[in-house]
Every structure is written in structure tokens, then in C-alpha cells.
Design an enzyme around this catalytic site. Structure first.
Site, PDB file in Angstrom:
ATOM      1  N   LYS A 143       1.262  -1.480  -0.401  1.00 20.22           N
ATOM      2  CA  LYS A 143      -0.058   0.175  -0.262  1.00 20.22           C
ATOM      3  C   LYS A 143       0.538   0.853   0.232  1.00 20.22           C
ATOM      4  O   LYS A 143       0.987   2.211  -0.563  1.00 20.22           O
ATOM      5  CB  LYS A 143      -1.153  -0.317   1.540  1.00 20.22           C
ATOM      6  CG  LYS A 143      -2.525  -1.079   1.200  1.00 20.22           C
ATOM      7  CD  LYS A 143      -3.016  -0.788   2.389  1.00 20.22           C
ATOM      8  CE  LYS A 143      -1.853  -1.264   3.917  1.00 20.22           C
ATOM      9  NZ  LYS A 143      -1.545  -2.309   3.669  1.00 20.22           N
ATOM     10  N   THR A 144       1.870   1.498   1.165  1.00 19.72           N
ATOM     11  CA  THR A 144       2.741   2.336   0.898  1.00 19.72           C
ATOM     12  C   THR A 144       3.101   2.910  -0.534  1.00 19.72           C
ATOM     13  O   THR A 144       3.104   4.130  -1.013  1.00 19.72           O
ATOM     14  CB  THR A 144       3.560   2.258   2.032  1.00 19.72           C
ATOM     15  OG1 THR A 144       2.865   2.145   2.840  1.00 19.72           O
ATOM     16  CG2 THR A 144       4.871   3.645   2.561  1.00 19.72           C
ATOM     17  N   GLU A 186      -3.873   6.061   1.619  1.00 21.79           N
ATOM     18  CA  GLU A 186      -3.389   4.145   1.835  1.00 21.79           C
ATOM     19  C   GLU A 186      -4.431   4.351   2.992  1.00 21.79           C
ATOM     20  O   GLU A 186      -4.146   5.198   3.678  1.00 21.79           O
ATOM     21  CB  GLU A 186      -1.859   4.157   2.539  1.00 21.79           C
ATOM     22  CG  GLU A 186      -1.684   2.266   3.422  1.00 21.79           C
ATOM     23  CD  GLU A 186      -0.156   3.525   3.322  1.00 21.79           C
ATOM     24  OE1 GLU A 186       0.032   2.114   4.460  1.00 21.79           O
ATOM     25  OE2 GLU A 186       0.752   4.084   3.499  1.00 21.79           O
TER      26      GLU A 186
END
Length: 481
Positions: A143-144, A186
Site C-alpha cells: 500500500k505505501t 493509503e
């Protein structure tokens, strides 16, 4: 049949949206508990940029709290009811706290008693996602990096995004960015309240069994409940862009109003084909429903980073951004903090730090290291006793492709030890499976001495884990931790 054609903005036009500064009409005083965390500090920056008065508190002074102070956001050390009620912080209009904060915490009690509005962090993120066109990145891995890539690609493509990221993005020098374009965020599934949210475009990277079980306040009891949370988020979003290479995601997006896909798989709407990996990254061709969009490159090794970059290019294309400029930006992208972060060198050996802490992430990081063509030397710190109990065999298997593994003790992360759960479960399984280069080495100074004495220009040394193993990479590169 569902129409899967994307609603593209004409080339050269940006998407009109409300900026983060239009979140509310009147400025308020927000006080954020745990403001030194990577997520809360991003909220602090976004709220401050929107014209609100912002303060915060945290248990200890960190680099992030020092940065916030330098940016004009006051931060108190420790927690107290006075932060809500009395000068110099109180009285405040809104107290923001994670769901993990105990309900009998003095600051929460004081807020409720005084009539101060208490907002969970996920509710605040929901406000931001609803304020205008938004992109929410969900999944258990990547995600990051994917959120960072989307924001960087959009910025370079002329879309001027706002961003909320769980890591420091070098291109922004921050974990937050304020712009006039879409809001890119995110969305962390470790907080169960994420399932109450939705966004305009949900980017769904994968779904596994992380953040499940135990007595963590925000963790899921079962993986089935967690995956149902993903399905709810997607169903409450305008459309989903899912990774076609990850098995089982189709079953979780049946409620999406509109579905598109990305990956290497045949039939994906956005495809990465003709991959050409090298020591520093991978070049590839991007096509949309059989039509070539252009050439791209990701400056990070590993197939998983090709997929992350493909998702970013797909989102940028969906919003009408300039493909060539977005692709150029991703070719120069070097990753957010602690995600395949190149720290420096030791005797010619490349030193990289990576946040990988579960089996899938560890395997991906080892594969990325192998792509460099160097001797792969891993310093791995298992994270949490519960996670190690649930996955130590998979962690051991994920590390098998490394040439050498130096195994540290488990980073407790405030968990109590679990009887019989120890880092040597991992090293023992690796030895039993024939790995001759794994060593349990809890003494940090011995790790430093060993690597300083043996590092060569043909090595890549990767410090890996979600604890404080990152400090070793800085020491090895000659800095201070």
C-alpha cells in the site's frame, strides 16, 4: 453485462476537485493523540495546510514530532487531560484518536466530559476521501509504495494530487501533500473501521491474512472477517482497480459498481508485458485492453514493484494524466522510507533497508535482492510474537533464497512473550531444510562486527523487518542510528 470501460478525462485536462483546504468552511482546533505516528503526523500536516489550528501529543520525542514542531505544530510529550481542557493546547474543538486508545484514557474521558468532539482517525480519513475525487489504496501488501507511486505519477502527469501516505515520500519530503487534484490515500486494514469507508477509485493490491488474531484492539478475529471488510470498502466505492495476478480478488469485488484490473495476467485491462529486469529495476511495456500506451520503467527491483508501478500508471491514465511524464517519474522513483530504501555502502556492498515483516513481503524483498545479481545477505528481525507464532514456517521458507541470513530476536512491539515462540524456530526450520547460511545472532554489535569484516563489493545487505532493525543499516553505512 457490466460496462467496464473507464471514464477517462480527455488528455491534457486535470480532474476538477475540492482541495483538502475545502474540507470545512470554518477553521477548528484539532488535537491529535499519538501525533508522532506516521499516519497521525500526516493528518496533522493536512489539517494544518487546510487552515486549521493543530496540536498533538505523543509518548516520546521522535524525528517526526521534531519535524512537526519545526513546521509550527506544537507537540506535547506524554498524554494528559489538560491537553484537551487547558492552555496552551486546550480547549480544543476536536480530539482525534486511534480506535486502539483505551476508552478510559484521561484525554478521551476529559473530551467526553467537556463535550469536545472525538473523531477516530478512520472517520477523519473518511472525511478527506469524501471531500472530492479520491483514490484509496487497500490490500495487505504494497500500500505505501503503491500510494506513493500514484501520487508521484499524478504530480508529474499534471494532476496536482493531495496525498496521505504511510511513509515519507522523497519527492515530497513528507508523508502528506496538498494539491488541487484527486486525494490519494493509503487505507490501512489493520484498523477495522476502514470497512466503513469508500472512495471514488479503490486500488486493491492483494488480500492475505495479516493483522488477524490476538488481542490487538483494531485487529480482525478471522481472515474471513478481514476480507469481508475489503469487500465492503470496494462495494462502497465508485469503482475498483484490482490486481489480476492475485488469486481470489475477483470474489471480493462482486459488489463493486465498476471493475477494472491490472497485472501480467491475460485478460487484465491494464497489462505489463515484455518485462526486462536488470540490477536496478525493470523496464516493461504497458497496454490498455490490447492497445499499447507506452514504455515504462520502475527504478526498484522485483516483480511486485512492476505491479505497483502499473497500478500507478493505470490510475493516472484513468484520470487523464500524461502517460509519458508519469512513466518518466516512476523510472526515477526510489521508494518511500523503509520500502527498499537504499541507505549507502559498506566496503562496496550495497546497503538497503526494507519494512518487509510478513512472509509474502519477505519473499518479495528477497526476490528483489536476487535481481541485483549480488550475494544476498539479510539481517531479519521478526515482528511481534503473535505474528511469529502464526507464520514462522512461512517466514523461514521466504528467507530460503537468501545466501546468508542473520536472525535477530523478535521485536515485541509491546506484546507479551508467548511461551515457545522464539526466533530460533525460523533458523531451525531453515537449517532442517538445508540452508547452510542462517545464524541466530541476537547481539547487535556482533552483527555489525561480522558484516563490517566480511562485506565485499559483490554483496547486497538488506536489513529487514518492522521493528528497529533499520538502525543497523545506518550504522553499517557509516551514519548514526
Amino acid at each position: 453485462m457490466t460496462d467496464l470501460s473507464p471514464q477517462l478525462t480527455p488528455p491534457g485536462e486535470s480532474v476538477a476537485s475540492q482541495s483538502v483546504s475545502s474540507l470545512v468552511a470554518a477553521p477548528l482546533h484539532y488535537h491529535l493523540m499519538g501525533v508522532g505516528g506516521i499516519g497521525m503526523s500526516a493528518f496533522a500536516r493536512l489539517l494544518s495546510a487546510a487552515g486549521h489550528r493543530v496540536s498533538g501529543c505523543d509518548e516520546s520525542v521522535t524525528e517526526l514530532t521534531a519535524q512537526l514542531q519545526a513546521e509550527g505544530i506544537p507537540v506535547a510529550t506524554g498524554h494528559a487531560a489538560a491537553h484537551v481542557l487547558d492552555a496552551p493546547f486546550g480547549p480544543v474543538d476536536v480530539l482525534v484518536a486511534s480506535e486502539a486508545v483505551p476508552k478510559d484514557h484521561p484525554e478521551l474521558v476529559a473530551a467526553h466530559a467537556s463535550g469536545t468532539l472525538v473523531r477516530p482517525r478512520m472517520a477523519l480519513l473518511g472525511d478527506l476521501l469524501r471531500a472530492g475525487p479520491s483514490v484509496g489504496v487497500i490490500g495487505t501488501h504494497g500500500k505505501t509504495t503503491t500510494t506513493s507511486m500514484i501520487a508521484v505519477a499524478m504530480q508529474s502527469a499534471g494532476l496536482d494530487p493531495s496525498a496521505f501516505v504511510g511513509g515519507i515520500v522523497p519527492e515530497f519530503g513528507s508523508n502528506a501533500r496538498v494539491g488541487a487534484g484527486p486525494f490519494v490515500a493509503e487505507v490501512d486494514e489493520s484498523d477495522r473501521a476502514f470497512a466503513e469507508l469508500g472512495c471514488a477509485t479503490a486500488v486493491f493490491t492483494n488480500a492475505e491474512d495479516d493483522h488477524v488474531g490476538g488481542n490487538q484492539a483494531t485487529y480482525w478475529e478471522t481472515v474471513e472477517e478481514q476480507h469481508a471488510g475489503f469487500a465492503r470498502f470496494v462495494a462502497q466505492s465508485g469503482r475498483v482497480l484490482l490486481c489480476a495476478d492475485w488469486p481470489g480478488l475477483d470474489e471480493l469485488v462482486t459488489g463493486a459498481p465498476e471493475r477494472l484490473s491490472y497485472g501480467q495476467a491475460e485478460g487484465a485491462d491494464y497489462r505489463a508485458v515484455n518485462l526486462r529486469p536488470d540490477e536496478d529495476g525493470t523496464s516493461f511495456t504497458v497496454s490498455f485492453r490490447g492497445q499499447a500506451l507506452g514504455e515504462a520503467r520502475v527504478g526498484l527491483p522485483g516483480t511486485h514493484n512492476v505491479l505497483n508501478a502499473l497500478a500507478a500508471l493505470a490510475v493516472t491514465h484513468l484520470h487523464g494524466g500524461d502517460f509519458a511524464r508519469a512513466a518518466s517519474a516512476l523510472g526515477a522513483f526510489r521508494g518511500p522510507g523503509r520500502r527498499w530504501q537504499r541507505i549507502g555502502e559498506l566496503n562496496g556492498a550495497l546497503i538497503v533497508d526494507d519494512y518487509a515483516h510478513n512472509a509474502t513481503k519477505v519473499a518479495a524483498a528477497v526476490q528483489a535482492a536476487r535481481q541485483t545479481g549480488r550475494r544476498v545477505r539479510i539481517v531479519f528481525q521478526p515482528h511481534r510474537f503473535l505474528r511469529t507464532q502464526q507464520s514462522w514456517p512461512r517466514l523461514a521458507d521466504a528467507l530460503m533464497d537468501a545466501d546468508e541470513v542473520l536472525l535477530m530476536d523478535i521485536a515485541a512491539a509491546s506484546e507479551a512473550p508467548i511461551e515457545g515462540i522464539h526466533a530460533t524456530l525460523i533458523s531451525g526450520r531453515m537449517t532442517e531444510n538445508g540452508h547452510a547460511g542462517v545464524t541466530y545472532l541476537p547481539d547487535r554489535q556482533e552483527i555489525l562486527r561480522r558484516l563490517r569484516a566480511s562485506a565485499t563489493p559483490g554483496d547486497i545487505i538488506v536489513t529487514m523487518g518492522a521493528g528497529d532493525v533499520w538502525k543497523l543499516s545506518r550504522e553499517l553505512a557509516g551514519g548514526t542510528a
